[in-house]
Scaffold this motif. Structure first.
Motif, PDB file in Angstrom:
ATOM      1  N   ASN A   1       2.435  -7.197   2.229  1.00  0.00           N
ATOM      2  CA  ASN A   1       1.625  -6.570   1.167  1.00  0.00           C
ATOM      3  C   ASN A   1       1.623  -5.039   1.280  1.00  0.00           C
ATOM      4  O   ASN A   1       0.714  -4.387   0.753  1.00  0.00           O
ATOM      5  CB  ASN A   1       0.215  -7.162   1.094  1.00  0.00           C
ATOM      6  N   ARG A   2       2.663  -4.556   1.959  1.00  0.00           N
ATOM      7  CA  ARG A   2       2.923  -3.108   2.014  1.00  0.00           C
ATOM      8  C   ARG A   2       1.786  -2.303   2.644  1.00  0.00           C
ATOM      9  O   ARG A   2       1.606  -1.127   2.326  1.00  0.00           O
ATOM     10  CB  ARG A   2       3.235  -2.565   0.613  1.00  0.00           C
ATOM     11  N   LEU A   3       1.022  -2.951   3.545  1.00  0.00           N
ATOM     12  CA  LEU A   3       0.113  -2.159   4.372  1.00  0.00           C
ATOM     13  C   LEU A   3       0.962  -1.379   5.368  1.00  0.00           C
ATOM     14  O   LEU A   3       0.545  -0.387   5.928  1.00  0.00           O
ATOM     15  CB  LEU A   3      -0.866  -3.058   5.130  1.00  0.00           C
TER      16      LEU A   3
ATOM     17  N   ASP B   1      10.412  -6.775  -6.748  1.00  0.00           N
ATOM     18  CA  ASP B   1      10.785  -6.106  -5.499  1.00  0.00           C
ATOM     19  C   ASP B   1       9.758  -5.016  -5.192  1.00  0.00           C
ATOM     20  O   ASP B   1       9.743  -3.958  -5.822  1.00  0.00           O
ATOM     21  CB  ASP B   1      12.181  -5.488  -5.649  1.00  0.00           C
ATOM     22  N   ILE B   2       8.903  -5.278  -4.226  1.00  0.00           N
ATOM     23  CA  ILE B   2       7.823  -4.314  -3.948  1.00  0.00           C
ATOM     24  C   ILE B   2       8.291  -3.189  -3.032  1.00  0.00           C
ATOM     25  O   ILE B   2       7.536  -2.268  -2.737  1.00  0.00           O
ATOM     26  CB  ILE B   2       6.563  -4.991  -3.361  1.00  0.00           C
TER      27      ILE B   2
ATOM     28  N   ASP C   1       4.736  -0.868  -8.844  1.00  0.00           N
ATOM     29  CA  ASP C   1       3.296  -0.606  -8.763  1.00  0.00           C
ATOM     30  C   ASP C   1       2.712  -1.499  -7.665  1.00  0.00           C
ATOM     31  O   ASP C   1       2.399  -2.659  -7.880  1.00  0.00           O
ATOM     32  CB  ASP C   1       2.641  -0.913 -10.115  1.00  0.00           C
ATOM     33  N   VAL C   2       2.613  -0.921  -6.474  1.00  0.00           N
ATOM     34  CA  VAL C   2       2.204  -1.704  -5.306  1.00  0.00           C
ATOM     35  C   VAL C   2       0.793  -2.275  -5.482  1.00  0.00           C
ATOM     36  O   VAL C   2       0.514  -3.406  -5.097  1.00  0.00           O
ATOM     37  CB  VAL C   2       2.274  -0.853  -4.024  1.00  0.00           C
ATOM     38  N   ASP C   3      -0.080  -1.494  -6.087  1.00  0.00           N
ATOM     39  CA  ASP C   3      -1.456  -1.965  -6.264  1.00  0.00           C
ATOM     40  C   ASP C   3      -1.501  -3.238  -7.096  1.00  0.00           C
ATOM     41  O   ASP C   3      -2.274  -4.151  -6.829  1.00  0.00           O
ATOM     42  CB  ASP C   3      -2.313  -0.886  -6.932  1.00  0.00           C
ATOM     43  N   ASP C   4      -0.648  -3.262  -8.119  1.00  0.00           N
ATOM     44  CA  ASP C   4      -0.614  -4.424  -8.994  1.00  0.00           C
ATOM     45  C   ASP C   4      -0.172  -5.669  -8.220  1.00  0.00           C
ATOM     46  O   ASP C   4      -0.748  -6.748  -8.360  1.00  0.00           O
ATOM     47  CB  ASP C   4       0.350  -4.151 -10.163  1.00  0.00           C
ATOM     48  N   VAL C   5       0.848  -5.497  -7.385  1.00  0.00           N
ATOM     49  CA  VAL C   5       1.346  -6.623  -6.599  1.00  0.00           C
ATOM     50  C   VAL C   5       0.310  -7.039  -5.557  1.00  0.00           C
ATOM     51  O   VAL C   5       0.053  -8.224  -5.343  1.00  0.00           O
ATOM     52  CB  VAL C   5       2.678  -6.261  -5.917  1.00  0.00           C
TER      53      VAL C   5
ATOM     54  N   VAL D   1     -12.022  -3.217  -8.603  1.00  0.00           N
ATOM     55  CA  VAL D   1     -10.563  -3.329  -8.696  1.00  0.00           C
ATOM     56  C   VAL D   1     -10.139  -4.067  -9.964  1.00  0.00           C
ATOM     57  O   VAL D   1      -9.209  -3.645 -10.647  1.00  0.00           O
ATOM     58  CB  VAL D   1      -9.981  -4.027  -7.438  1.00  0.00           C
ATOM     59  N   LEU D   2     -10.829  -5.170 -10.269  1.00  0.00           N
ATOM     60  CA  LEU D   2     -10.419  -5.971 -11.436  1.00  0.00           C
ATOM     61  C   LEU D   2     -11.170  -5.580 -12.708  1.00  0.00           C
ATOM     62  O   LEU D   2     -10.815  -6.030 -13.792  1.00  0.00           O
ATOM     63  CB  LEU D   2     -10.636  -7.464 -11.155  1.00  0.00           C
ATOM     64  N   GLY D   3     -12.231  -4.778 -12.569  1.00  0.00           N
ATOM     65  CA  GLY D   3     -12.978  -4.343 -13.744  1.00  0.00           C
ATOM     66  C   GLY D   3     -13.836  -5.428 -14.370  1.00  0.00           C
ATOM     67  O   GLY D   3     -14.183  -5.366 -15.551  1.00  0.00           O
ATOM     68  N   ARG D   4     -14.178  -6.456 -13.584  1.00  0.00           N
ATOM     69  CA  ARG D   4     -15.043  -7.501 -14.137  1.00  0.00           C
ATOM     70  C   ARG D   4     -16.474  -6.976 -14.277  1.00  0.00           C
ATOM     71  O   ARG D   4     -16.897  -6.112 -13.522  1.00  0.00           O
ATOM     72  CB  ARG D   4     -15.050  -8.716 -13.193  1.00  0.00           C
ATOM     73  N   SER D   5     -17.180  -7.540 -15.229  1.00  0.00           N
ATOM     74  CA  SER D   5     -18.596  -7.191 -15.386  1.00  0.00           C
ATOM     75  C   SER D   5     -19.373  -7.751 -14.197  1.00  0.00           C
ATOM     76  O   SER D   5     -18.911  -8.682 -13.518  1.00  0.00           O
ATOM     77  CB  SER D   5     -19.141  -7.800 -16.671  1.00  0.00           C
TER      78      SER D   5
END
Ligand SMILES: Nc1ncnc2c1ncn2[C@@H]1O[C@H](COP(=O)(O)OP(=O)(O)OP(=O)(O)O)[C@@H](O)[C@H]1O
Ligand SMILES: [Mg+2]
Length: 268
Positions: A73-75, A89-90, A96-100, A130-134
């Protein structure tokens, strides 16, 4: 407007979702290399995890198991090779690493809950930020997710009032609340008192049975044997041996695997 008559409007055909397309691996690690200074920890790891597959990664301390998960996860930045998540391909600089990363849940040995926030808030905060949920939606998801890990009644408590096993289950709930396509576990039970290990493994087992794609670094050979679809033995910076748990753990082909398993048995 009146309701459309039942079954008169077929659902739109969804775009091909690689997560449910069995021909695209959920995780595809290709020729992965990772060095820290002069030390090459991963020296060309090739490993594909199919959608819905549970892969347990075993290996000696320092063999690079955590580094492998952290690269997925690209940490951690790979030195060479490719990591392809659901066809993306991350390791591509344009990715967009955040998206993955949002599609990958991760559970660590240390639970890292926010001590000053309630259990419920620990599970809602990233959903909102992060997801913008209410708030209402995040709470709804959190309540359901806490119920899944058997902790619905602890929602109002602070982490310090919970046992280690319960805290780790909150950490799992926090990851699940983000609706990940796959989960990575890095020795999720290693910091727990022995009597608390079982409750966390039980949650992981249920997840596996529900079809979650899982990459699990573990020293729990019993769990690997019962739950894994495949066991991967990492040694010398590469996949030394892999196969069904009964084969790798029961009748390994490689001397190195036999040696490792002997050491594990002696420790138990
Ligand atoms: N950020 C870092 N900087 C320098 N060296 C590192 C770093 N992370 C890991 N290493 C080194 O890489 C090697 C592999 O470490 P890693 O943590 O991946 O092993 P592991 O298989 O997870 O071990 P364990 O079973 O003890 O958790 C070790 O020698 C470690 O010291
Ligand atoms: Mg580790």
């Amino acid at each position: 407007m009146s309701e459309p008559p039942a079954a008169s409007t077929p659902a739109a055909v969804p775009a091909v979702d690689p997560a449910v397309d069995p021909t695209v691996p959920a995780i595809d690690v290709v020729g992965l290399r990772k060095s820290f200074g002069a030390e090459e920890v991963l020296a060309g790891v090739d490993l594909a995890v199919g959608a819905g597959e549970v892969v347990c990664v075993i290996g000696a301390s320092g063999s690079g198991k955590s580094t492998l998960l952290r690269c997925v996860n690209r940490l951690e930045e790979p030195t060479a090779g490719r990591i392809v998540i659901e066809g993306v391909d991350i390791t591509d600089p344009d990715c967009d690493v955040d998206d993955v990363r949002r599609r990958i849940g991760m559970v660590f040995q240390q639970f890292n809950l926010f001590p000053h926030l309630s259990v419920l808030r620990n599970v809602t905060i990233a959903q909102e930020k992060v997801l913008g949920r209410s708030r209402a939606e995040a709470v709804d998801v959190a309540v359901r997710t806490l119920d899944r890990v058997g902790l619905a009644e602890k929602a109002g408590d602070f982490p310090a009032r919970l046992s280690g096993g319960q805290q780790q289950r909150v950490a799992i709930a926090r990851a699940l609340a983000m609706d990940p396509d796959m989960m990575l576990f890095d020795e999720a039970t290693s910091a727990l008192d022995p009597e608390l290990v079982g409750e966390v493994l039980a949650v992981m087992r249920t997840l596996a049975e529900e079809g979650m794609t899982m990459m699990v670094v573990t020293h729990e050979m019993g769990f690997a044997r019962r739950v894994a679809d495949r066991v991967v033995f990492l040694d010398g910076g590469v996949v030394c041996e892999q196969g069904p748990p009964d084969q790798v753990l029961g009748s390994p082909e490689q001397d190195r695997t036999r040696q490792f398993l002997r050491q594990v048995l002696e420790r138990e």
